[in-house]
Design a protein around this motif. Structure first.
Motif, PDB file in Angstrom:
ATOM      1  N   UNK A 141     -11.291 190.008 -30.099  1.00  0.00           N
ATOM      2  CA  UNK A 141     -10.509 189.550 -29.052  1.00  0.00           C
ATOM      3  C   UNK A 141     -11.072 189.207 -27.763  1.00  0.00           C
ATOM      4  N   UNK A 142     -11.977 189.968 -27.551  1.00  0.00           N
ATOM      5  CA  UNK A 142     -12.656 189.521 -26.204  1.00  0.00           C
ATOM      6  C   UNK A 142     -13.508 188.196 -26.323  1.00  0.00           C
ATOM      7  N   UNK A 143     -14.091 187.917 -27.605  1.00  0.00           N
ATOM      8  CA  UNK A 143     -14.628 186.697 -27.874  1.00  0.00           C
ATOM      9  C   UNK A 143     -13.582 185.726 -27.825  1.00  0.00           C
ATOM     10  N   UNK A 144     -12.612 185.734 -28.300  1.00  0.00           N
ATOM     11  CA  UNK A 144     -11.619 184.686 -28.255  1.00  0.00           C
ATOM     12  C   UNK A 144     -11.176 184.040 -26.811  1.00  0.00           C
ATOM     13  N   UNK A 145     -11.085 185.235 -25.875  1.00  0.00           N
ATOM     14  CA  UNK A 145     -10.704 185.099 -24.630  1.00  0.00           C
ATOM     15  C   UNK A 145     -11.838 184.227 -23.883  1.00  0.00           C
ATOM     16  N   UNK A 146     -13.091 184.882 -24.244  1.00  0.00           N
ATOM     17  CA  UNK A 146     -14.142 184.148 -23.689  1.00  0.00           C
ATOM     18  C   UNK A 146     -14.288 182.541 -24.225  1.00  0.00           C
ATOM     19  N   UNK A 147     -14.124 182.278 -25.417  1.00  0.00           N
ATOM     20  CA  UNK A 147     -13.984 181.130 -25.956  1.00  0.00           C
ATOM     21  C   UNK A 147     -12.964 180.123 -25.312  1.00  0.00           C
ATOM     22  N   UNK A 148     -11.728 180.565 -25.098  1.00  0.00           N
ATOM     23  CA  UNK A 148     -10.702 179.786 -24.193  1.00  0.00           C
ATOM     24  C   UNK A 148     -11.252 179.663 -22.697  1.00  0.00           C
ATOM     25  N   UNK A 149     -11.950 180.546 -21.941  1.00  0.00           N
ATOM     26  CA  UNK A 149     -12.234 180.437 -20.803  1.00  0.00           C
ATOM     27  C   UNK A 149     -13.441 179.237 -20.871  1.00  0.00           C
ATOM     28  N   UNK A 150     -14.250 179.601 -21.666  1.00  0.00           N
ATOM     29  CA  UNK A 150     -15.451 178.622 -21.648  1.00  0.00           C
ATOM     30  C   UNK A 150     -15.009 177.100 -22.000  1.00  0.00           C
ATOM     31  N   UNK A 151     -14.136 176.849 -22.850  1.00  0.00           N
ATOM     32  CA  UNK A 151     -13.765 175.501 -23.246  1.00  0.00           C
ATOM     33  C   UNK A 151     -13.115 175.063 -22.151  1.00  0.00           C
ATOM     34  N   UNK A 152     -12.161 175.703 -21.248  1.00  0.00           N
ATOM     35  CA  UNK A 152     -11.497 175.195 -20.166  1.00  0.00           C
ATOM     36  C   UNK A 152     -12.328 174.958 -19.275  1.00  0.00           C
ATOM     37  N   UNK A 153     -13.530 175.716 -18.928  1.00  0.00           N
ATOM     38  CA  UNK A 153     -14.559 175.228 -17.894  1.00  0.00           C
ATOM     39  C   UNK A 153     -15.410 173.882 -18.027  1.00  0.00           C
ATOM     40  N   UNK A 154     -15.629 173.969 -19.621  1.00  0.00           N
ATOM     41  CA  UNK A 154     -16.327 172.737 -20.044  1.00  0.00           C
ATOM     42  C   UNK A 154     -15.415 171.461 -19.709  1.00  0.00           C
ATOM     43  N   UNK A 155     -14.329 171.530 -19.893  1.00  0.00           N
ATOM     44  CA  UNK A 155     -12.893 170.638 -19.605  1.00  0.00           C
ATOM     45  C   UNK A 155     -13.253 169.935 -18.375  1.00  0.00           C
ATOM     46  N   UNK A 156     -13.611 170.968 -17.471  1.00  0.00           N
ATOM     47  CA  UNK A 156     -13.499 170.860 -15.852  1.00  0.00           C
ATOM     48  C   UNK A 156     -14.896 170.773 -15.191  1.00  0.00           C
ATOM     49  N   UNK A 157     -15.999 170.577 -15.863  1.00  0.00           N
ATOM     50  CA  UNK A 157     -17.405 170.902 -15.556  1.00  0.00           C
ATOM     51  C   UNK A 157     -17.871 169.803 -14.326  1.00  0.00           C
ATOM     52  N   UNK A 158     -17.226 168.897 -13.922  1.00  0.00           N
ATOM     53  CA  UNK A 158     -17.729 167.775 -13.263  1.00  0.00           C
ATOM     54  C   UNK A 158     -17.512 167.976 -11.716  1.00  0.00           C
ATOM     55  N   UNK A 159     -16.654 169.325 -11.484  1.00  0.00           N
ATOM     56  CA  UNK A 159     -16.738 169.603  -9.952  1.00  0.00           C
ATOM     57  C   UNK A 159     -17.906 170.240  -9.696  1.00  0.00           C
ATOM     58  N   UNK A 160     -18.753 169.564  -8.565  1.00  0.00           N
ATOM     59  CA  UNK A 160     -19.881 170.359  -7.939  1.00  0.00           C
ATOM     60  C   UNK A 160     -19.393 171.806  -7.578  1.00  0.00           C
ATOM     61  N   UNK A 161     -20.267 172.756  -7.818  1.00  0.00           N
ATOM     62  CA  UNK A 161     -20.145 174.135  -7.368  1.00  0.00           C
ATOM     63  C   UNK A 161     -19.809 174.176  -5.729  1.00  0.00           C
ATOM     64  N   UNK A 216     -10.074 164.271  -8.946  1.00  0.00           N
ATOM     65  CA  UNK A 216     -10.616 165.327  -7.855  1.00  0.00           C
ATOM     66  C   UNK A 216      -9.460 166.533  -7.790  1.00  0.00           C
ATOM     67  N   UNK A 217      -8.178 166.135  -7.607  1.00  0.00           N
ATOM     68  CA  UNK A 217      -7.056 166.987  -7.468  1.00  0.00           C
ATOM     69  C   UNK A 217      -6.934 167.659  -8.753  1.00  0.00           C
ATOM     70  N   UNK A 218      -6.952 167.076  -9.781  1.00  0.00           N
ATOM     71  CA  UNK A 218      -6.881 167.803 -11.045  1.00  0.00           C
ATOM     72  C   UNK A 218      -7.808 168.532 -11.677  1.00  0.00           C
ATOM     73  N   UNK A 219      -9.334 168.362 -11.146  1.00  0.00           N
ATOM     74  CA  UNK A 219     -10.158 169.497 -11.339  1.00  0.00           C
ATOM     75  C   UNK A 219     -10.019 170.551 -10.264  1.00  0.00           C
ATOM     76  N   UNK A 220      -9.648 170.244  -9.118  1.00  0.00           N
ATOM     77  CA  UNK A 220      -9.506 171.392  -8.091  1.00  0.00           C
ATOM     78  C   UNK A 220      -8.327 172.550  -8.469  1.00  0.00           C
TER      79      UNK A 220
END
Length: 386
Positions: free
Chosen positions: A197-217, A77-81
């Motif tokens: 460049x925007x596409x690569x920035x969005x890719x990095x954001x999305x992949x990071x979010x997918x790796x931490x998707x379990x924390x309920x909104x 939980x702490x890592x996700x937060x």
């Protein structure tokens, strides 16, 4: 939380209306539900015991709930937060999308819809671009949508919410229940990047979010404790999603079936863009709050989006500031001289004054490093005139 109503329209035609509460149902559940309903109907039509028609489920939703509660605690939980707090520090509270009316004191959640379609050739080019850049079509369309918002708001820090199925374990694939989670996708469009460049920035954001998707909104909102208001949702007010059209059940036990959604006249957010990838093309639906936007405004926005997608497909290396939103009809209207006999067009000063009243903080003029908002432009012009 579940209601069904069967309407007989003719001897051989019926409509089954189903209303499900989101507490027990999500988009993935819909596909599971209708596949199982078709299987059970076919079994009954053949006088087969329907209890034997479906395979046994390895787990139930309660098992998933227990697992999530036990797993999402302590260090996990702490890592996700920690990730989300770092990602969202300093994020804008509100996306300043120009509206046709002032925001009501209390959010009404009234809703309306506008549909759009993307030409097959543009869709194919976007798919090819996605493959070249090592991204998904979702990431490409999200980057395009954020580019649209960049032009509309003149904000460089763009925050958009997006739903994710949140079913990482194969045992959950056949379950009906509420698994979906909302991800907060924040992207930096500063420095006038190219679309690639925007596409690569969005890719990095999305992949990071997918790796931490379990924390309920809701847990994220509780921990971040952002400034709250009754007239807009916390963390984001604009949502984007992409779905693939499920393989619709077309026949079951002698029935021909067609599955569709019924609009419920609501909008959970200021603006939502739902894109659907089908065999025949790419379609979209803008869901918006009519307390904020006129139908004509959203129709114009849909035209701007399809124009932008076509430009991105043709010029992915163009800087985002150089990507025009003008549709061919708008461009013709602006550039063609006034036809003899028609009334004179409004003066530029009148147009600027109109926009200054509507969106005073929006960017009006840029020249090198200098820039002026509409309010600044009109104020300084008036001072000079006086």
């Amino acid at each position: 939380m579940l209601r069904g109503l069967l309407i007989q329209r003719a001897a051989d035609e019926h409509v089954l209306l189903l209303t499900m509460h989101h507490l027990i149902f999500d988009a993935w559940s819909r596909d599971v539900f209708f596949q199982e309903l078709a299987t059970l109907y076919a079994a009954c039509a053949r006088s087969v015991d329907p209890t034997q028609a479906l395979p046994a489920l390895p787990i139930q939703y309660a098992d998933y709930a227990v697992w999530q509660r036990e797993w999402l605690s302590g260090d996990v939980l702490e890592q996700q937060l920690s990730y989300w707090k770092q990602q969202l520090t300093g994020a804008p509270t509100l996306t300043e999308l120009p509206t046709d009316r002032s925001r009501p004191a209390v959010q009404t959640f009234r809703g309306a819809q506008h549909t759009l379609s993307v030409p097959p050739g543009v869709q194919a080019s976007l798919a090819a671009l996605s493959q070249q850049e090592g991204v998904t079509l979702f990431m490409t369309l999200l980057a395009a949508f954020k580019t649209l918002l960049y032009h509309y708001t003149d904000q460089q820090d763009i925050v958009v919410g997006s739903p994710i199925a949140n079913r990482p374990r194969p045992e959950t694939a056949g379950l009906i229940g509420f698994f979906v989670n909302m991800l907060v996708l924040r992207s930096d469009l500063s420095g006038d990047p190219t679309f690639r460049e925007v596409l690569q920035r969005v890719r990095e954001t999305a992949l990071g979010a997918y790796a931490h998707q379990e924390l309920p909104f809701e847990k994220l909102v509780e921990e971040l404790a952002p400034d709250r208001s009754l007239n807009y949702t916390p963390l984001f007010q604009i949502v984007f999603s992409l779905h693939s059209a499920s393989a619709a059940v077309k026949e079951s036990g002698g029935l021909e079936l067609r599955i569709g959604d019924v609009g419920n006249g609501t909008s959970k957010f200021d603006l939502t863009l739902n894109m659907l990838e089908t065999e025949s093309g790419l379609n979209g639906v803008f869901v918006y709050n009519p307390d904020l936007f006129d139908a004509a405004t959203i129709e114009r926005m849909a035209g701007h989006l399809t124009t932008l997608l076509a430009q991105i497909a043709a010029q992915p290396d163009a800087h985002v500031s150089r990507l025009s939103l003008l549709t061919p009809a708008e461009r013709e209207h602006l550039l063609l001289p006034v036809v003899a006999g028609e009334s004179d067009p409004p003066l530029v000063a009148e147009l600027v004054a109109t926009w200054a009243a509507r969106t005073p903080a929006a960017l009006a003029v840029r020249c090198g490093a200098e820039q002026r908002s509409y309010q600044e432009l009109t104020t300084q012009a008036n001072q000079l005139a006086h």
